[in-house]
Scaffold this motif. Structure first.
Motif, PDB file in Angstrom:
ATOM      1  N   ALA A 185      39.884  51.275  39.637  1.00 28.89           N
ATOM      2  CA  ALA A 185      40.844  50.173  39.508  1.00 28.89           C
ATOM      3  C   ALA A 185      41.988  50.514  38.552  1.00 28.89           C
ATOM      4  CB  ALA A 185      40.122  48.911  39.040  1.00 28.89           C
ATOM      5  N   ASP A 186      41.680  51.176  37.422  1.00 27.49           N
ATOM      6  CA  ASP A 186      42.742  51.473  36.465  1.00 27.49           C
ATOM      7  C   ASP A 186      43.731  52.498  37.024  1.00 27.49           C
ATOM      8  OD1 ASP A 186      40.755  53.444  36.374  1.00 27.49           O
ATOM      9  OD2 ASP A 186      41.178  53.957  34.296  1.00 27.49           O
ATOM     10  N   GLU A 187      43.237  53.451  37.808  1.00 27.42           N
ATOM     11  CA  GLU A 187      44.141  54.432  38.411  1.00 27.42           C
ATOM     12  C   GLU A 187      44.950  53.807  39.542  1.00 27.42           C
ATOM     13  OE1 GLU A 187      42.248  58.128  39.425  1.00 27.42           O
ATOM     14  OE2 GLU A 187      41.100  58.168  37.554  1.00 27.42           O
ATOM     15  N   LEU A 189      45.954  50.717  39.522  1.00 25.93           N
ATOM     16  CA  LEU A 189      46.995  49.977  38.798  1.00 25.93           C
ATOM     17  C   LEU A 189      48.144  50.904  38.411  1.00 25.93           C
ATOM     18  CD1 LEU A 189      48.033  47.425  37.339  1.00 25.93           C
ATOM     19  CD2 LEU A 189      46.704  48.159  35.339  1.00 25.93           C
ATOM     20  N   GLN A 190      47.831  52.091  37.921  1.00 28.68           N
ATOM     21  CA  GLN A 190      48.881  53.035  37.534  1.00 28.68           C
ATOM     22  C   GLN A 190      49.753  53.420  38.728  1.00 28.68           C
ATOM     23  OE1 GLN A 190      46.994  56.385  35.594  1.00 28.68           O
ATOM     24  NE2 GLN A 190      45.906  55.072  34.153  1.00 28.68           N
ATOM     25  N   TYR A 219      39.063  43.785  43.526  1.00 33.00           N
ATOM     26  CA  TYR A 219      38.645  45.183  43.612  1.00 33.00           C
ATOM     27  C   TYR A 219      37.137  45.166  43.813  1.00 33.00           C
ATOM     28  CZ  TYR A 219      38.134  50.148  42.543  1.00 33.00           C
ATOM     29  OH  TYR A 219      37.851  51.488  42.616  1.00 33.00           O
ATOM     30  N   ILE A 224      36.701  42.503  36.127  1.00 31.49           N
ATOM     31  CA  ILE A 224      37.286  43.431  35.147  1.00 31.49           C
ATOM     32  C   ILE A 224      38.120  42.638  34.155  1.00 31.49           C
ATOM     33  CG2 ILE A 224      38.785  45.436  34.836  1.00 31.49           C
ATOM     34  CD1 ILE A 224      38.241  46.111  37.808  1.00 31.49           C
ATOM     35  N   GLU A 226      40.280  43.840  31.039  1.00 34.79           N
ATOM     36  CA  GLU A 226      40.866  44.826  30.142  1.00 34.79           C
ATOM     37  C   GLU A 226      42.211  44.305  29.644  1.00 34.79           C
ATOM     38  OE1 GLU A 226      39.160  47.352  29.311  1.00 34.79           O
ATOM     39  OE2 GLU A 226      37.620  47.463  30.873  1.00 34.79           O
ATOM     40  N   ASP A 228      45.135  45.478  30.017  1.00 32.69           N
ATOM     41  CA  ASP A 228      46.217  45.574  31.000  1.00 32.69           C
ATOM     42  C   ASP A 228      45.783  45.264  32.429  1.00 32.69           C
ATOM     43  OD1 ASP A 228      44.608  47.764  31.232  1.00 32.69           O
ATOM     44  OD2 ASP A 228      46.225  49.231  31.392  1.00 32.69           O
ATOM     45  N   LEU A 229      44.531  44.829  32.605  1.00 32.20           N
ATOM     46  CA  LEU A 229      44.060  44.558  33.957  1.00 32.20           C
ATOM     47  C   LEU A 229      42.942  43.527  33.938  1.00 32.20           C
ATOM     48  CD1 LEU A 229      44.078  45.230  36.989  1.00 32.20           C
ATOM     49  CD2 LEU A 229      42.429  47.052  36.509  1.00 32.20           C
TER      50      LEU A 229
END
Length: 274
Positions: A185-187, A189-190, A219, A224, A226, A228-229
């Motif tokens: 998920a974080d990748e 988002l990037q 997702y 999640i 975080e 930023d997410l």
């Protein structure tokens, strides 16, 4: 999910930090569990409906002998992705790379790295209210579809919606796409933020106008939180410009927090607006 298992596949390859490892090579052993659905193949005795384990073994051997990496972590990561991209019936893979002849000056049997990777389901909302809105959205969808780690499964209609919040601005063009992705998920988002930046997205005013907005709504069924997410998107229950296009492509998708379907959430929001 069914499993096709490969145990201790022997490969002589040239991975390692030291020059000697790259020059002389050594034996590696691969254990792989391929998670897939074998029902159709089993019922029809049809190899074409399954994943050929012989072909998989050849693929692993060729991949490990044609590439050279310092770390077995990298071997595992790159091989797992290559397997998932090559064998379309495989949904996830548990992969172990063993290195019994690692340069360690102690008695040991082997060192190994084990990882699990697979395809994930995600829903991404898109929107634009500056410039050529449809062009920004279409170019974003094309950019994402060109990435091997992303498959676009479904795209809703683009709908015209009023701005959300108290900022005076032009109407939006909004929609939602369903994707399959190998990215965490974080990748993901990037990647979405890079696509936004390519479209000239500027973050000056909260809920303000933008050339392109891409938000992860769901997702898998992950929750999640975080810095930023946050997933599922925390304000989606109040956003008809998210729920309405979601109704087109996933009306029975269950919200993992509220335990309500998109259809039920949309009906509740419409009732509030009456």
């Amino acid at each position: 999910m069914d499993i096709i298992r490969i145990d201790n596949l022997e490969v002589y390859a040239y991975h390692g930090v030291y020059d000697e490892e790259k020059e002389k090579g050594q034996y590696f052993y691969v254990n792989a569990e391929l998670y897939t659905n074998t029902r159709k193949a089993g019922m029809n005795d049809d190899l074409d409906a399954s994943t050929n384990y012989g072909t998989v073994c050849d693929f692993i051997h060729d991949f490990m002998t044609k590439h050279t990496y310092d770390l077995i972590e990298t071997v595992a990561e790159q091989l797992a992705q290559a397997l998932l991209l090559e064998f379309k019936l495989v949904k996830s893979v548990l992969l172990e790379i063993r290195k019994p002849h690692a340069p360690i000056e102690k008695e040991f049997e082997s060192v190994s790295v084990e990882i699990e990777r697979g395809w994930h389901e995600a829903f991404v909302a898109f929107g634009s209210n500056l410039g050529d809105k449809e062009k920004f959205i279409d170019e974003a969808i094309e950019a994402l579809s060109n990435l091997p780690q992303i498959n676009i499964v479904a795209i809703s209609d683009k709908i015209v919606t009023e701005p959300y919040g108290n900022v005076e601005q032009d109407v939006f063009l909004n929609g939602v796409m369903k994707i399959e992705t190998l990215l965490p998920a974080d990748e993901l988002l990037q990647i979405l933020q890079k696509v936004e930046e390519h479209a000239g997205r500027e973050r000056k005013i909260h809920w303000g106008p933008r050339t392109l907005d891409l938000d992860i709504i769901f997702y898998d069924d992950d929750i999640i939180s975080e810095d930023d997410l946050i997933v599922p998107h925390p304000d989606m229950k109040n956003r008809d410009f998210v729920l309405k296009p979601l109704m087109q492509i996933a009306p029975y998708k269950l919200h993992p927090v509220y335990r309500k379907t998109i259809s039920d959430m949309y009906a509740e929001l419409m009732a509030k607006k009456q």
